[in-house]
Motif scaffolding. Sequence first.
Motif, mmCIF file in Angstrom:
data_model
loop_
_atom_site.group_PDB
_atom_site.id
_atom_site.type_symbol
_atom_site.label_atom_id
_atom_site.label_comp_id
_atom_site.label_asym_id
_atom_site.label_seq_id
_atom_site.Cartn_x
_atom_site.Cartn_y
_atom_site.Cartn_z
ATOM 1 N N GLY A 5 -0.651 16.678 -20.721
ATOM 2 C CA GLY A 5 -1.012 17.916 -21.372
ATOM 3 C C GLY A 5 0.172 18.680 -21.926
ATOM 4 N N ARG A 6 -0.060 19.929 -22.256
ATOM 5 C CA ARG A 6 0.920 20.791 -22.882
ATOM 6 C C ARG A 6 1.382 21.833 -21.882
ATOM 7 N NH1 ARG A 6 1.812 21.076 -27.874
ATOM 8 N NH2 ARG A 6 -0.125 20.028 -28.394
ATOM 9 N N GLU A 32 4.937 15.106 -27.200
ATOM 10 C CA GLU A 32 4.731 15.970 -28.363
ATOM 11 C C GLU A 32 4.950 15.239 -29.691
ATOM 12 O OE1 GLU A 32 3.613 19.176 -28.586
ATOM 13 O OE2 GLU A 32 3.073 18.793 -26.499
ATOM 14 N N LYS A 33 5.459 14.010 -29.625
ATOM 15 C CA LYS A 33 5.680 13.202 -30.842
ATOM 16 C C LYS A 33 6.586 13.918 -31.846
ATOM 17 C CE LYS A 33 2.858 9.872 -29.529
ATOM 18 N NZ LYS A 33 2.519 10.333 -28.190
ATOM 19 N N HIS A 72 1.722 10.057 -37.025
ATOM 20 C CA HIS A 72 1.523 11.490 -36.976
ATOM 21 C C HIS A 72 0.805 11.860 -35.694
ATOM 22 C CE1 HIS A 72 2.756 11.842 -41.180
ATOM 23 N NE2 HIS A 72 2.020 10.761 -41.396
ATOM 24 N N LYS A 73 1.193 12.990 -35.152
ATOM 25 C CA LYS A 73 0.570 13.469 -33.931
ATOM 26 C C LYS A 73 -0.843 13.966 -34.224
ATOM 27 C CE LYS A 73 1.627 16.421 -30.008
ATOM 28 N NZ LYS A 73 0.327 17.034 -29.853
ATOM 29 N N THR A 78 3.179 20.183 -33.253
ATOM 30 C CA THR A 78 4.237 19.820 -32.318
ATOM 31 C C THR A 78 4.766 21.102 -31.698
ATOM 32 O OG1 THR A 78 4.856 17.901 -33.627
ATOM 33 C CG2 THR A 78 6.466 18.688 -32.041
ATOM 34 N N HIS A 79 4.875 21.127 -30.401
ATOM 35 C CA HIS A 79 5.332 22.329 -29.703
ATOM 36 C C HIS A 79 6.698 22.759 -30.233
ATOM 37 C CE1 HIS A 79 6.509 25.004 -26.435
ATOM 38 N NE2 HIS A 79 5.247 24.996 -26.035
ATOM 39 N N GLU A 80 6.883 24.081 -30.343
ATOM 40 C CA GLU A 80 8.138 24.618 -30.875
ATOM 41 C C GLU A 80 9.343 24.149 -30.073
ATOM 42 O OE1 GLU A 80 7.713 28.810 -30.933
ATOM 43 O OE2 GLU A 80 6.263 28.839 -32.563
ATOM 44 N N ASP A 81 9.213 24.096 -28.760
ATOM 45 C CA ASP A 81 10.338 23.649 -27.936
ATOM 46 C C ASP A 81 10.693 22.195 -28.232
ATOM 47 O OD1 ASP A 81 10.536 26.101 -26.791
ATOM 48 O OD2 ASP A 81 9.770 25.526 -24.815
ATOM 49 N N ALA A 82 9.666 21.377 -28.494
ATOM 50 C CA ALA A 82 9.922 19.972 -28.828
ATOM 51 C C ALA A 82 10.686 19.869 -30.139
ATOM 52 C CB ALA A 82 8.607 19.204 -28.917
#
Length: 218
Positions: A5-6, A32-33, A72-73, A78-82
Amino acid sequence: MSFQGRITRAGGTKVKRALGVQAALEWAFRVEKAQLELPLPQDVTEEGFGFGLEYVLLQRAALGCKVDGGQHKIGGYTHEDAEVIAATVAGIPDSLGGKRMAIRVAELARAGLTPDWMPGAVPRCVPAEIKRNRHGDRALSIVVGTERVLVKGKWRSVEVRACPVTFSPDAQQIVAARRAYCDWWHALGWVREGLLAGSMLREIDLTGMLPKEAPWNL
């Protein structure tokens, strides 16, 4: 290590997740790819003129793309931190391997792997060639000379044969594998320091944990 998960929120307050740099890289690239956006060479314009084959191959390798398109995810987010982590990896300096090291770090993180430093490997003397048949394996030998021997009262010429040998793995292979691991380890240290200095991670609390520097010495 698996990630499910996230990064989540509880009661409207951001909950930071403590991760070491290797775990953070695997989360960014594997879960998060995140994609690696490498800087253009100095002699390349953004319009795409002057792209060399090496640069194109590096870009495709970094993105995990085939010639006819990329991966592509699902959902396109894609999470900002990733993205911050991927951008930091893309900035690995030439002194630590530059773009090639950035690709290496991303590929290993995406696969959830650590570089193979050949644990337990020692040079072993083995036959240079093996012949296999239904009776099993047999080391191949070669003629290295002839000798005259007395057999039942008669002199005969007989072949003198020897089995060529080699060392596998040889010492140079082991040294090279462990040097590559050390280069990767130093790159991870640089990424960690860069992320801490940038202070841009919102939901990840980056810890001081690093992979073992020289696991073969333990």
